[in-house]
Write a protein that holds these residues in place. Sequence first.
Motif, PDB file in Angstrom:
ATOM      1  N   LYS A 110       0.860  -1.185   0.000  1.00  0.00           N
ATOM      2  CA  LYS A 110       0.000   0.000   0.000  1.00  0.00           C
ATOM      3  C   LYS A 110       0.892   1.229   0.000  1.00  0.00           C
ATOM      4  CE  LYS A 110      -0.634   0.250   4.986  1.00  0.00           C
ATOM      5  NZ  LYS A 110      -1.580   0.295   6.078  1.00  0.00           N
ATOM      6  N   THR A 112       1.941   4.625   1.293  1.00  0.00           N
ATOM      7  CA  THR A 112       1.771   5.345   2.550  1.00  0.00           C
ATOM      8  C   THR A 112       1.875   6.849   2.363  1.00  0.00           C
ATOM      9  OG1 THR A 112       4.105   4.982   3.063  1.00  0.00           O
ATOM     10  CG2 THR A 112       2.512   3.425   3.995  1.00  0.00           C
ATOM     11  N   LYS A 113       2.596   7.274   1.324  1.00  0.00           N
ATOM     12  CA  LYS A 113       2.668   8.703   1.005  1.00  0.00           C
ATOM     13  C   LYS A 113       3.097   8.844  -0.441  1.00  0.00           C
ATOM     14  CE  LYS A 113       4.465  13.150   2.259  1.00  0.00           C
ATOM     15  NZ  LYS A 113       5.444  13.942   2.935  1.00  0.00           N
ATOM     16  N   ASN A 120       6.262   6.566  -1.090  1.00  0.00           N
ATOM     17  CA  ASN A 120       6.610   5.640  -0.015  1.00  0.00           C
ATOM     18  C   ASN A 120       5.602   4.498  -0.036  1.00  0.00           C
ATOM     19  OD1 ASN A 120       8.439   7.622   0.673  1.00  0.00           O
ATOM     20  ND2 ASN A 120       7.226   8.397   2.370  1.00  0.00           N
ATOM     21  N   VAL A 121       6.122   3.259   0.037  1.00  0.00           N
ATOM     22  CA  VAL A 121       5.265   2.077  -0.043  1.00  0.00           C
ATOM     23  C   VAL A 121       5.605   1.135   1.104  1.00  0.00           C
ATOM     24  CG1 VAL A 121       4.562   0.121  -1.477  1.00  0.00           C
ATOM     25  CG2 VAL A 121       5.209   2.279  -2.557  1.00  0.00           C
ATOM     26  N   PHE A 122       4.574   0.567   1.718  1.00  0.00           N
ATOM     27  CA  PHE A 122       4.733  -0.466   2.732  1.00  0.00           C
ATOM     28  C   PHE A 122       4.279  -1.776   2.113  1.00  0.00           C
ATOM     29  CE2 PHE A 122       2.863  -3.161   6.037  1.00  0.00           C
ATOM     30  CZ  PHE A 122       3.961  -3.309   6.871  1.00  0.00           C
ATOM     31  N   THR A 136       8.373  -7.724   6.271  1.00  0.00           N
ATOM     32  CA  THR A 136       7.736  -6.483   5.847  1.00  0.00           C
ATOM     33  C   THR A 136       8.817  -5.576   5.266  1.00  0.00           C
ATOM     34  OG1 THR A 136       8.001  -5.404   7.998  1.00  0.00           O
ATOM     35  CG2 THR A 136       5.933  -6.602   7.627  1.00  0.00           C
ATOM     36  N   ASN A 138       9.586  -1.288   3.954  1.00  0.00           N
ATOM     37  CA  ASN A 138       9.256   0.096   3.651  1.00  0.00           C
ATOM     38  C   ASN A 138      10.188   0.503   2.523  1.00  0.00           C
ATOM     39  OD1 ASN A 138       7.209   1.127   5.564  1.00  0.00           O
ATOM     40  ND2 ASN A 138       8.709   0.407   7.060  1.00  0.00           N
ATOM     41  N   HIS A 140      11.074   3.401  -0.822  1.00  0.00           N
ATOM     42  CA  HIS A 140      10.887   4.713  -1.430  1.00  0.00           C
ATOM     43  C   HIS A 140      11.249   4.589  -2.909  1.00  0.00           C
ATOM     44  CE1 HIS A 140      11.786   5.479   2.845  1.00  0.00           C
ATOM     45  NE2 HIS A 140      10.799   6.336   2.713  1.00  0.00           N
TER      46      HIS A 140
END
Length: 153
Positions: A110, A112-113, A120-122, A136, A138, A140
């Motif tokens: 998803k 995130t920003k 930015n993706v998680f 998981t 994080n 960019h």
Amino acid sequence: MSSLLERLAEVRKSGEVGRLAEAIPYARWMRIAPENGTGELLTRMRFHDDLIGNTFLPAIHGGTLGAMLEMTAIFHLLWETETETVPKIVNITVDYLRSARPADVIAAAKVTKQGRRMVNVFAEAWQDDRSKPVATANAHFLVTSSDDAPPSL
């Protein structure tokens, strides 16, 4: 327009998200492909013996999990956003939470920003139980278009 973006346009018209992996040789070799049979864009890495890192447990190599999470984020950006360029990874931080058994791994991402140039993706990967993720990430990504590039001297 790059061949990947041309293929993306064709895949969007057809609605067959799984065809997106055909344009990326690394995804084909790793047997990583997106799917949306449940209504949610998921990415599946089909298990094969080349993924094993620890033969004593056995467990899937962490590098392949990291690659899968990065591909999950890229597939998400290509499919779910209106990007006009291929996302370029800036950095990724992967958290390994438990050993991944020799079985398929599923992941979801998803945003995130999202800014004009950076996203930015998680991403989260699991096997049988989504509430027990194996890793998981994080990440960019740079998503600038050629219009945003500074003029060349």
